[in-house]
Design a protein around this motif. Structure first.
Motif, PDB file in Angstrom:
ATOM      1  N   PRO A 367       0.447  14.141  11.425  1.00 52.71           N
ATOM      2  CA  PRO A 367       1.446  15.313  10.877  1.00 52.71           C
ATOM      3  C   PRO A 367       1.937  14.860   9.283  1.00 52.71           C
ATOM      4  O   PRO A 367       1.993  15.591   8.957  1.00 52.71           O
ATOM      5  CB  PRO A 367       2.121  15.905  11.802  1.00 52.71           C
ATOM      6  N   ALA A 368       2.482  13.701   9.605  1.00 54.37           N
ATOM      7  CA  ALA A 368       3.322  13.003   8.510  1.00 54.37           C
ATOM      8  C   ALA A 368       2.317  12.991   7.247  1.00 54.37           C
ATOM      9  O   ALA A 368       2.625  13.446   5.881  1.00 54.37           O
ATOM     10  CB  ALA A 368       3.876  11.898   8.767  1.00 54.37           C
ATOM     11  N   MET A 369       1.108  12.649   7.459  1.00 57.16           N
ATOM     12  CA  MET A 369       0.141  12.747   6.158  1.00 57.16           C
ATOM     13  C   MET A 369      -0.132  14.011   5.753  1.00 57.16           C
ATOM     14  O   MET A 369      -0.366  14.208   4.536  1.00 57.16           O
ATOM     15  CB  MET A 369      -1.130  12.101   6.811  1.00 57.16           C
ATOM     16  N   VAL A 370      -0.130  15.128   6.891  1.00 52.93           N
ATOM     17  CA  VAL A 370      -0.705  16.438   6.206  1.00 52.93           C
ATOM     18  C   VAL A 370       0.657  16.826   5.349  1.00 52.93           C
ATOM     19  O   VAL A 370       0.280  17.517   4.565  1.00 52.93           O
ATOM     20  CB  VAL A 370      -0.796  17.240   7.592  1.00 52.93           C
ATOM     21  N   ARG A 371       1.987  16.618   5.976  1.00 49.25           N
ATOM     22  CA  ARG A 371       3.064  16.860   5.177  1.00 49.25           C
ATOM     23  C   ARG A 371       2.885  16.362   3.698  1.00 49.25           C
ATOM     24  O   ARG A 371       3.475  16.944   2.542  1.00 49.25           O
ATOM     25  CB  ARG A 371       4.289  16.906   6.010  1.00 49.25           C
ATOM     26  N   VAL A 459      -5.245   5.479  -4.973  1.00 52.35           N
ATOM     27  CA  VAL A 459      -6.038   5.238  -3.765  1.00 52.35           C
ATOM     28  C   VAL A 459      -5.938   4.073  -3.296  1.00 52.35           C
ATOM     29  O   VAL A 459      -5.899   3.696  -2.029  1.00 52.35           O
ATOM     30  CB  VAL A 459      -7.608   5.583  -4.454  1.00 52.35           C
ATOM     31  N   GLU A 460      -5.828   3.018  -3.966  1.00 53.80           N
ATOM     32  CA  GLU A 460      -5.584   1.641  -3.350  1.00 53.80           C
ATOM     33  C   GLU A 460      -4.150   0.989  -3.484  1.00 53.80           C
ATOM     34  O   GLU A 460      -3.787  -0.168  -3.202  1.00 53.80           O
ATOM     35  CB  GLU A 460      -6.513   0.680  -4.401  1.00 53.80           C
ATOM     36  N   MET A 461      -3.359   2.034  -3.796  1.00 52.12           N
ATOM     37  CA  MET A 461      -2.024   1.378  -4.083  1.00 52.12           C
ATOM     38  C   MET A 461      -1.277   0.638  -2.958  1.00 52.12           C
ATOM     39  O   MET A 461      -0.472  -0.187  -3.029  1.00 52.12           O
ATOM     40  CB  MET A 461      -1.164   2.739  -4.706  1.00 52.12           C
ATOM     41  N   ALA A 462      -1.425   1.235  -1.673  1.00 50.54           N
ATOM     42  CA  ALA A 462      -0.706   0.808  -0.562  1.00 50.54           C
ATOM     43  C   ALA A 462      -0.684  -0.560  -0.433  1.00 50.54           C
ATOM     44  O   ALA A 462       0.090  -1.215   0.184  1.00 50.54           O
ATOM     45  CB  ALA A 462      -0.956   1.634   0.726  1.00 50.54           C
ATOM     46  N   ASP A 463      -2.033  -0.978  -0.464  1.00 52.94           N
ATOM     47  CA  ASP A 463      -2.161  -2.727  -0.294  1.00 52.94           C
ATOM     48  C   ASP A 463      -2.596  -3.372  -1.715  1.00 52.94           C
ATOM     49  O   ASP A 463      -2.726  -4.551  -1.467  1.00 52.94           O
ATOM     50  CB  ASP A 463      -3.319  -2.810   0.845  1.00 52.94           C
ATOM     51  N   THR A 464      -2.337  -2.779  -2.642  1.00 46.99           N
ATOM     52  CA  THR A 464      -2.472  -3.617  -3.869  1.00 46.99           C
ATOM     53  C   THR A 464      -1.396  -3.405  -4.902  1.00 46.99           C
ATOM     54  O   THR A 464      -1.823  -2.896  -5.960  1.00 46.99           O
ATOM     55  CB  THR A 464      -4.008  -3.149  -4.531  1.00 46.99           C
ATOM     56  N   ARG A 520      -0.848   5.926   2.130  1.00 43.50           N
ATOM     57  CA  ARG A 520      -1.290   4.702   3.081  1.00 43.50           C
ATOM     58  C   ARG A 520      -2.367   5.147   3.902  1.00 43.50           C
ATOM     59  O   ARG A 520      -3.536   4.447   4.066  1.00 43.50           O
ATOM     60  CB  ARG A 520      -0.114   4.389   4.233  1.00 43.50           C
ATOM     61  N   GLY A 521      -2.540   6.592   4.365  1.00 42.94           N
ATOM     62  CA  GLY A 521      -3.630   6.675   4.927  1.00 42.94           C
ATOM     63  C   GLY A 521      -5.051   6.682   4.090  1.00 42.94           C
ATOM     64  O   GLY A 521      -6.026   6.509   4.335  1.00 42.94           O
ATOM     65  N   VAL A 522      -4.859   7.243   2.958  1.00 48.14           N
ATOM     66  CA  VAL A 522      -5.843   7.216   1.770  1.00 48.14           C
ATOM     67  C   VAL A 522      -6.273   5.904   1.557  1.00 48.14           C
ATOM     68  O   VAL A 522      -7.558   5.538   1.569  1.00 48.14           O
ATOM     69  CB  VAL A 522      -5.385   7.899   0.661  1.00 48.14           C
ATOM     70  N   ASN A 523      -5.424   4.854   1.519  1.00 48.75           N
ATOM     71  CA  ASN A 523      -5.665   3.390   1.154  1.00 48.75           C
ATOM     72  C   ASN A 523      -6.532   2.962   2.342  1.00 48.75           C
ATOM     73  O   ASN A 523      -7.463   2.151   2.154  1.00 48.75           O
ATOM     74  CB  ASN A 523      -4.534   2.562   0.969  1.00 48.75           C
ATOM     75  N   ALA A 524      -5.942   3.342   3.617  1.00 44.11           N
ATOM     76  CA  ALA A 524      -6.701   2.810   4.838  1.00 44.11           C
ATOM     77  C   ALA A 524      -8.092   2.997   4.964  1.00 44.11           C
ATOM     78  O   ALA A 524      -8.970   2.505   5.335  1.00 44.11           O
ATOM     79  CB  ALA A 524      -5.610   3.143   6.054  1.00 44.11           C
TER      80      ALA A 524
END
Length: 621
Positions: A367-371, A459-464, A520-524
């Protein structure tokens, strides 16, 4: 004539060919006609100029034409073609251009057998390698005004030209990508011991940050400004090669984007961007072409010559791999050959996602990702500059990247961290306030440029990280810096509001957290895509009649890195804990696939692929 390098691990030839196919589709008439844009070269031109040009050269008929907008040249000029025959490079004069009213056009037919290959030796005929505009009577070796070189896709197309169009096969692409990867991580170009991988290591998502830097030994070439007297500013009259303190604490390196004439004062300090998805991030909006042909570096003007990704490698060698601060070609370093430039470009374009993400079709389960997606599209207006989480603008139909002043530099200047460090104000794109890149006119604060920086992919920001050129989102001691949510929160800052107006973006704390969850979801999901690709390639290597077990193990280890990144970006804020066991199992199975009997290795990889698919299904439909 092309060397036989070890197989690529990070580079993916299939990804490269996909980008090439889209390039072909965008302009169907591309065949054997070389189209090259010309521009002022920071490393080659004898003087700065706003002039631009374009050359068309037909490899079948040998017809050429050139157009020149040279309103500030003030001299008649001539066009030259750089050619390679075997290992010998030479310039060939094509014709004179009379500049009248600030413009010139000329055409002609050239004798000879020409091709546009990959720069390899031993090919019959001469290879067209670049074009230059000089003053009349001046040889390019004595000083040129404008320069440009065909990019990788032009070379691939002409290399495989047939009556029905270019045909580029997978083995050719695989060889180029593998050669480029080998050069990227191992070649020092006769310099100080650094490679491209020194600042873009495979072990850290092709970037460096303080935590990674802290793991390196003092002997690492990253620290040459501390260990080599020839590059230590305290022993060279204050001429700066690096600032060791800011490198270690903030992961910042020195860039002389405004020329090497004043090494004591004229430089900027920037973080190291990753290189994933470059084929999707370097395309300029049409109305920005003329300064440079592609957007490279944090301010979009990081490459010399015409500003292409191909020429970025020559600038990187001169900037970062020199033996001394004199930067004498042939003494302090050697520049890459034409083939090496082609291979390096092929490798860089093969990295990262093969397709743009479609946020609307991802179907987030959390739900958090949808919001967060709704806030990204509407409340935060993020999609305006980052369509589908990429680096291209929604208003351009996703066709190009662009520069904008978001106030990051203003915020950076106010941080106590930099108060006692040598870090000149970074003026962003260009070398003067009007942003034309060519006239060294300082802003009132001593910086050069129009204060703008280009949009980056999310797209890659959460881990890079890093996410901004100065590697800060807030005071590093505030607890807000260097988190995904902190980067999002910057757009609520006074620094951003000062440029765009108060209230332009006004996100609630909940929306910031939700947007962070979505990113974070997109990155994962991207990590899982990459891990799956590495695992599939590892399995394919083990299924060969003569299994490549060492290469398969290298691919599996890279898959482990990607799966670990996906697990980490979700764990950091306790997102979707129910899928963590899938990541854990996939990592164990990938690790087990690097040793033991072949049948067991294959089985472990197949099971890892199932676990990765299950993890993805837990994030999106």
């Amino acid at each position: 004539a092309i060397p036989d390098p070890p197989p690529a691990v990070m580079g993916n030839a299939q990804t490269l060919l996909g980008h090439y196919a889209r390039w072909r589709e965008a302009v169907p008439e591309r065949n054997s006609v070389v189209a090259v844009e010309l521009g002022w070269s920071k490393g080659r031109s004898i003087r700065a100029t706003r002039a631009t040009g374009a050359v068309l050269f037909d490899l079948q008929t040998n017809e050429w034409s050139v157009s020149l907008d040279g309103s500030d040249l003030g001299v008649d000029t001539e066009l030259w073609m750089s050619t390679l025959r075997g290992d010998d490079a030479a310039w060939r004069r094509l014709g004179a251009l009379s500049v009248e009213g600030g413009a010139a056009n000329a055409a002609g037919v050239e004798d000879g057998a020409w091709h546009l290959g990959l720069g390899e030796a031993g090919v019959a005929g001469a290879c067209v390698d670049g074009f230059a505009i000089t003053e009349q009577g001046v040889h390019p070796n004595e000083g040129l005004l404008l320069y440009g070189s065909p990019g990788l896709f032009e070379r691939l197309g002409a290399q495989g030209a047939t009556p029905t169009g270019p045909q580029v096969d997978l083995p050719m692409a695989e060889t180029l990508v593998a050669l480029g990867e080998d050069l990227f991580f191992n070649e020092t170009f006769g310099g100080n011991g650094r490679t491209c991988g020194t600042c873009h290591p495979a072990a850290n998502n092709l970037t460096i940050d303080p935590a990674f830097i802290a793991t390196l030994p003092q002997s690492d070439p990253l620290f040459l400004a501390e260990t080599d007297p020839a590059l230590d500013s305290t022993q060279n009259g204050g001429r700066v090669f690096e600032n060791p303190a800011l490198m270690r604490r903030m992961g910042l390196i020195v860039e002389n984007l405004d020329g090497f004439d004043d090494l004591q004062n004229r430089f900027v300090m920037r973080s190291v961007p990753h290189l994933f998805g470059l084929a999707r991030t370097t395309a300029l909006l049409p109305n920005q072409r003329g300064d440079n042909v592609e957007l490279t570096g944090w301010s979009g003007d990081g490459a010399p010559g015409s500003g292409s990704l191909r020429e970025f490698s020559t600038g990187a060698v001169r900037q970062h791999m020199t033996r001394t601060l004199d930067r004498v070609e042939g003494v302090d370093f050697r520049l890459p050959t034409s083939l090496e430039l082609t291979a390096l470009e092929a490798f860089m374009l093969s990295l990262g996602r093969p397709e743009e993400v479609d946020l609307f079709s991802m179907g987030f389960r959390d739900p958090a990702m949808v919001r967060g997606l709704n806030a990204f599209l509407f409340e935060g207006a993020c999609n305006f500059c980052h369509q589908n989480g990429g680096s291209n603008g929604f208003f351009s139909g996703g066709l190009g990247n662009f520069n904008v002043n978001t106030g990051v530099e203003t915020m950076t200047q106010s941080l106590p961290l930099f108060a006692n460090e040598r870090r000149p104000v970074d003026g962003g794109r260009g070398t003067n306030p009007s942003g034309t890149r060519v006239s060294l006119i300082a802003n009132p604060d001593g910086s050069f440029g129009d204060r703008s920086f280009n949009s980056v992919s999310l797209v890659e920001m959460a881990d890079t990280p890093p996410w901004f050129h100065s590697n800060v989102t807030a005071d590093p001691d505030s607890g807000l810096a260097n988190t995904v949510e902190g980067a999002v929160a910057f757009y609520n800052s006074d620094a951003f509001a000062a440029e765009f107006g108060a209230g332009f973006i006004d996100m609630s704390a909940g929306s910031i957290a939700d947007i962070g969850a979505m990113l974070r979801g997109v990155n994962a999901v991207e990590n899982i895509r990459a891990a799956t690709d590495y695992a599939n390639r590892s399995l394919a290597a083990l299924l060969l009649p003569a299994p490549k077990v060492i290469h398969a193990a290298r691919l599996a280890r890279q898959a482990i890195e990607e799966a670990g990144d996906a697990r980490r970006v979700l764990r950091e804020v306790a997102l979707l804990p129910s899928i963590t066991p899938n990541f854990d199992a996939a990592i164990l199975q990938l690790r087990a696939s690097t040793a033991g009997p072949l049948a067991d290795r294959r089985a472990q990889l197949q099971e890892a692929l199932l676990r990765l698919a299950a993890a993805r299904a837990g994030i999106v439909d």
